[in-house]
Motif scaffolding. Sequence first.
Motif, short mmCIF file in Angstrom:
data_model
loop_
_atom_site.label_atom_id
_atom_site.label_comp_id
_atom_site.label_asym_id
_atom_site.label_seq_id
_atom_site.Cartn_x
_atom_site.Cartn_y
_atom_site.Cartn_z
N TYR A 62 41.22 28.57 33.03
CA TYR A 62 40.12 29.43 33.49
C TYR A 62 40.54 29.89 34.87
N VAL A 63 40.52 31.19 35.12
CA VAL A 63 40.98 31.73 36.41
C VAL A 63 39.82 32.37 37.14
N PHE A 64 39.59 31.94 38.38
CA PHE A 64 38.58 32.52 39.24
C PHE A 64 39.29 33.09 40.46
N CYS A 65 39.09 34.37 40.74
CA CYS A 65 39.78 35.05 41.84
C CYS A 65 38.83 35.50 42.93
N LYS A 66 39.25 35.36 44.15
CA LYS A 66 38.63 35.98 45.31
C LYS A 66 39.70 36.90 45.85
N HIS A 67 39.50 38.20 45.69
CA HIS A 67 40.56 39.17 45.95
C HIS A 67 40.86 39.35 47.43
N ALA A 68 42.08 39.79 47.67
CA ALA A 68 42.55 40.07 49.02
C ALA A 68 41.83 41.28 49.59
N THR A 69 41.87 41.40 50.90
CA THR A 69 41.28 42.55 51.57
C THR A 69 42.39 43.36 52.23
N LYS A 70 42.14 44.63 52.40
CA LYS A 70 43.12 45.50 53.05
C LYS A 70 43.25 45.11 54.51
N ASN A 71 44.46 44.94 54.94
CA ASN A 71 44.74 44.55 56.31
C ASN A 71 45.36 45.74 57.03
N ASP A 72 44.70 46.22 58.07
CA ASP A 72 45.19 47.40 58.79
C ASP A 72 46.13 47.05 59.94
N LYS A 73 46.41 45.76 60.11
CA LYS A 73 47.30 45.37 61.20
C LYS A 73 48.72 45.85 60.92
N LYS A 74 49.38 46.34 61.94
CA LYS A 74 50.73 46.87 61.77
C LYS A 74 51.72 45.80 61.32
N ARG A 75 51.48 44.55 61.69
CA ARG A 75 52.44 43.51 61.32
C ARG A 75 52.49 43.28 59.81
N ASN A 76 51.47 43.71 59.09
CA ASN A 76 51.45 43.56 57.63
C ASN A 76 51.71 44.87 56.92
N ASN A 77 52.10 45.89 57.65
CA ASN A 77 52.41 47.20 57.06
C ASN A 77 51.28 47.72 56.17
N GLY A 78 50.05 47.38 56.49
CA GLY A 78 48.91 47.88 55.74
C GLY A 78 48.71 47.26 54.37
N ARG A 79 49.49 46.21 54.03
CA ARG A 79 49.35 45.57 52.72
C ARG A 79 48.09 44.72 52.69
N TYR A 80 47.70 44.35 51.48
CA TYR A 80 46.55 43.46 51.34
C TYR A 80 46.90 42.09 51.89
N SER A 81 45.88 41.40 52.40
CA SER A 81 46.07 40.10 53.01
C SER A 81 45.06 39.13 52.44
N GLY A 82 45.46 37.88 52.30
CA GLY A 82 44.56 36.86 51.78
C GLY A 82 44.57 36.83 50.27
N GLY A 83 43.46 36.43 49.72
CA GLY A 83 43.34 36.31 48.28
C GLY A 83 43.53 34.87 47.83
N ILE A 84 42.60 34.42 47.01
CA ILE A 84 42.64 33.04 46.49
C ILE A 84 42.39 33.11 44.99
N ALA A 85 43.12 32.31 44.26
CA ALA A 85 42.86 32.15 42.83
C ALA A 85 42.78 30.66 42.55
N ILE A 86 41.78 30.28 41.79
CA ILE A 86 41.66 28.89 41.35
C ILE A 86 41.89 28.88 39.85
N LEU A 87 42.84 28.08 39.41
CA LEU A 87 43.16 27.94 38.00
C LEU A 87 42.69 26.57 37.56
N ILE A 88 41.80 26.55 36.59
CA ILE A 88 41.20 25.30 36.12
C ILE A 88 41.56 25.11 34.66
N ASP A 89 42.07 23.94 34.34
CA ASP A 89 42.42 23.63 32.96
C ASP A 89 41.19 23.81 32.08
N GLU A 90 41.35 24.53 30.98
CA GLU A 90 40.23 24.80 30.06
C GLU A 90 39.54 23.51 29.61
#
Length: 108
Positions: A62-90
């Motif tokens: 079972y997969v539960f996701c908390k999606h990443a957010t857009k990061n406007d900081k130049k050090r990340n080249n505007g890519r998404y940052s963060g994000g968590i997924a929890i994988l739970i055995d069925e």
Amino acid sequence: MGVLVNSCNRTDSQVLELAAWNVHGLGTKIDDSQFVNRLMDFHICFLIETWTQSNFSIAGKYVFCKHATKNDKKRNNGRYSGGIAILIDEKIKHGVKIMKTCNYGIWI
């Protein structure tokens, strides 16, 4: 890619095996059979820094996701940052509850 260590190697049904892994971007790792097979060794896996904006699935989990957010900081080249997924055995998902989520965390 990080390394998960399963030092117990026990078959005791009373043992709950957990893993936390900073995946530095899930990307195509989810299509890598070695990566997915390693996740299957644990009852619950916390994947951190997934950098994803989409859901995914893994057979037997079972997969539960908390999606990443857009990061406007130049050090990340505007890519998404963060994000968590929890994988739970069925087999145990009935005993696990998502209690609370926020921008940077999930309580189970």
